[in-house]
Design a protein around this motif. Structure first.
Motif, mmCIF file in Angstrom:
data_model
loop_
_atom_site.group_PDB
_atom_site.id
_atom_site.type_symbol
_atom_site.label_atom_id
_atom_site.label_comp_id
_atom_site.label_asym_id
_atom_site.label_seq_id
_atom_site.Cartn_x
_atom_site.Cartn_y
_atom_site.Cartn_z
ATOM 1 N N LEU A 5 -50.328 2.414 -64.343
ATOM 2 C CA LEU A 5 -49.745 1.899 -63.099
ATOM 3 C C LEU A 5 -48.641 0.887 -63.380
ATOM 4 O O LEU A 5 -47.650 0.834 -62.649
ATOM 5 N N LEU A 6 -48.796 0.115 -64.432
ATOM 6 C CA LEU A 6 -47.744 -0.814 -64.823
ATOM 7 C C LEU A 6 -46.476 -0.057 -65.219
ATOM 8 O O LEU A 6 -45.367 -0.450 -64.846
ATOM 9 N N ALA A 7 -46.637 1.041 -65.944
ATOM 10 C CA ALA A 7 -45.479 1.864 -66.321
ATOM 11 C C ALA A 7 -44.823 2.472 -65.088
ATOM 12 O O ALA A 7 -43.588 2.533 -65.000
ATOM 13 N N ALA A 8 -45.619 2.917 -64.106
ATOM 14 C CA ALA A 8 -45.062 3.486 -62.881
ATOM 15 C C ALA A 8 -44.292 2.430 -62.092
ATOM 16 O O ALA A 8 -43.210 2.711 -61.559
ATOM 17 N N CYS A 9 -44.823 1.222 -62.018
ATOM 18 C CA CYS A 9 -44.121 0.139 -61.319
ATOM 19 C C CYS A 9 -42.836 -0.247 -62.043
ATOM 20 O O CYS A 9 -41.803 -0.498 -61.402
ATOM 21 N N LEU A 10 -42.887 -0.291 -63.353
ATOM 22 C CA LEU A 10 -41.687 -0.596 -64.137
ATOM 23 C C LEU A 10 -40.637 0.488 -63.963
ATOM 24 O O LEU A 10 -39.442 0.202 -63.829
ATOM 25 N N TRP A 11 -41.061 1.749 -63.917
ATOM 26 C CA TRP A 11 -40.155 2.875 -63.677
ATOM 27 C C TRP A 11 -39.472 2.715 -62.326
ATOM 28 O O TRP A 11 -38.264 2.910 -62.204
ATOM 29 N N ALA A 12 -40.237 2.353 -61.294
ATOM 30 C CA ALA A 12 -39.672 2.179 -59.958
ATOM 31 C C ALA A 12 -38.688 1.012 -59.923
ATOM 32 O O ALA A 12 -37.640 1.091 -59.262
ATOM 33 N N LEU A 13 -38.997 -0.056 -60.628
ATOM 34 C CA LEU A 13 -38.097 -1.198 -60.681
ATOM 35 C C LEU A 13 -36.787 -0.836 -61.382
ATOM 36 O O LEU A 13 -35.700 -1.176 -60.901
ATOM 37 N N ILE A 14 -36.879 -0.114 -62.482
ATOM 38 C CA ILE A 14 -35.677 0.323 -63.208
ATOM 39 C C ILE A 14 -34.851 1.276 -62.343
ATOM 40 O O ILE A 14 -33.622 1.194 -62.309
ATOM 41 N N PRO A 39 -43.923 12.344 -67.517
ATOM 42 C CA PRO A 39 -45.112 11.921 -68.271
ATOM 43 C C PRO A 39 -45.871 10.761 -67.618
ATOM 44 O O PRO A 39 -47.105 10.706 -67.698
ATOM 45 N N ILE A 40 -45.147 9.870 -66.948
ATOM 46 C CA ILE A 40 -45.824 8.759 -66.279
ATOM 47 C C ILE A 40 -46.687 9.277 -65.132
ATOM 48 O O ILE A 40 -47.823 8.820 -64.942
ATOM 49 N N VAL A 41 -46.185 10.238 -64.369
ATOM 50 C CA VAL A 41 -46.989 10.832 -63.287
ATOM 51 C C VAL A 41 -48.230 11.511 -63.864
ATOM 52 O O VAL A 41 -49.338 11.369 -63.325
ATOM 53 N N GLY A 42 -48.069 12.221 -64.956
ATOM 54 C CA GLY A 42 -49.225 12.845 -65.602
ATOM 55 C C GLY A 42 -50.227 11.826 -66.095
ATOM 56 O O GLY A 42 -51.448 12.015 -65.958
ATOM 57 N N TRP A 43 -49.743 10.731 -66.645
ATOM 58 C CA TRP A 43 -50.601 9.669 -67.160
ATOM 59 C C TRP A 43 -51.395 9.015 -66.029
ATOM 60 O O TRP A 43 -52.596 8.797 -66.138
ATOM 61 N N THR A 45 -52.066 10.344 -63.102
ATOM 62 C CA THR A 45 -53.002 11.342 -62.583
ATOM 63 C C THR A 45 -54.219 11.461 -63.492
ATOM 64 O O THR A 45 -55.352 11.567 -63.018
ATOM 65 N N TRP A 46 -54.001 11.432 -64.777
ATOM 66 C CA TRP A 46 -55.100 11.549 -65.737
ATOM 67 C C TRP A 46 -56.047 10.358 -65.648
ATOM 68 O O TRP A 46 -57.263 10.516 -65.708
ATOM 69 N N GLN A 47 -55.488 9.154 -65.487
ATOM 70 C CA GLN A 47 -56.326 7.960 -65.464
ATOM 71 C C GLN A 47 -56.938 7.657 -64.098
ATOM 72 O O GLN A 47 -58.034 7.119 -64.025
ATOM 73 N N HIS A 48 -56.230 7.984 -63.017
ATOM 74 C CA HIS A 48 -56.659 7.532 -61.695
ATOM 75 C C HIS A 48 -56.951 8.652 -60.713
ATOM 76 O O HIS A 48 -57.338 8.363 -59.577
ATOM 77 N N GLY A 49 -56.720 9.878 -61.082
ATOM 78 C CA GLY A 49 -57.040 10.985 -60.201
ATOM 79 C C GLY A 49 -55.833 11.532 -59.458
ATOM 80 O O GLY A 49 -54.727 10.994 -59.520
ATOM 81 N N ALA A 50 -56.100 12.607 -58.735
ATOM 82 C CA ALA A 50 -55.030 13.366 -58.093
ATOM 83 C C ALA A 50 -54.389 12.626 -56.922
ATOM 84 O O ALA A 50 -53.189 12.760 -56.695
ATOM 85 N N VAL A 51 -55.171 11.856 -56.176
ATOM 86 C CA VAL A 51 -54.609 11.185 -54.999
ATOM 87 C C VAL A 51 -53.563 10.157 -55.409
ATOM 88 O O VAL A 51 -52.440 10.162 -54.887
ATOM 89 N N LEU A 55 -49.412 10.176 -54.970
ATOM 90 C CA LEU A 55 -48.651 9.075 -54.378
ATOM 91 C C LEU A 55 -47.513 8.625 -55.298
ATOM 92 O O LEU A 55 -46.397 8.356 -54.837
ATOM 93 N N VAL A 56 -47.794 8.563 -56.589
ATOM 94 C CA VAL A 56 -46.742 8.207 -57.550
ATOM 95 C C VAL A 56 -45.673 9.305 -57.589
ATOM 96 O O VAL A 56 -44.474 9.021 -57.638
ATOM 97 N N LEU A 57 -46.100 10.563 -57.536
ATOM 98 C CA LEU A 57 -45.149 11.683 -57.501
ATOM 99 C C LEU A 57 -44.266 11.614 -56.258
ATOM 100 O O LEU A 57 -43.048 11.792 -56.335
ATOM 101 N N ALA A 58 -44.880 11.328 -55.099
ATOM 102 C CA ALA A 58 -44.106 11.220 -53.860
ATOM 103 C C ALA A 58 -43.115 10.058 -53.931
ATOM 104 O O ALA A 58 -41.981 10.177 -53.457
#
Length: 82
Positions: A5-14, A39-43, A45-51, A55-58
């Protein structure tokens, strides 16, 4: 907060900082964001599930809406050059 989730937030900030920059950097940066975002979306999804993965994909699709529109247009009309 997990590393995914930290990587996803950093991606959004960048992505937001890139969007504020000059237009000539948008398309090269879009390719880099796609290459790192998948890869971040896959990561996530793997750690936190499909929902949460959906949301990260959207969120990523909302940031990269123009490359997505061009891809959908190319898939709808194969053989048509831009």
């Amino acid at each position: 907060m997990t590393h995914a989730l930290l990587a996803a937030c950093l991606w959004a900030l960048i992505a937001t900082v890139i969007a504020l920059g000059p237009r000539r950097f948008h398309w090269p940066a879009a390719w880099a964001l796609i290459a790192t975002g998948v890869p971040i979306v896959g990561w996530v999804t793997w750690q936190h599930g499909a929902v949460l993965g959906f949301l990260v994909l959207a969120g990523g699709m909302s940031v990269l809406r123009w490359p997505l529109r061009y891809m959908l247009r190319a898939l709808r009309n194969p053989g048509q050059g831009d």
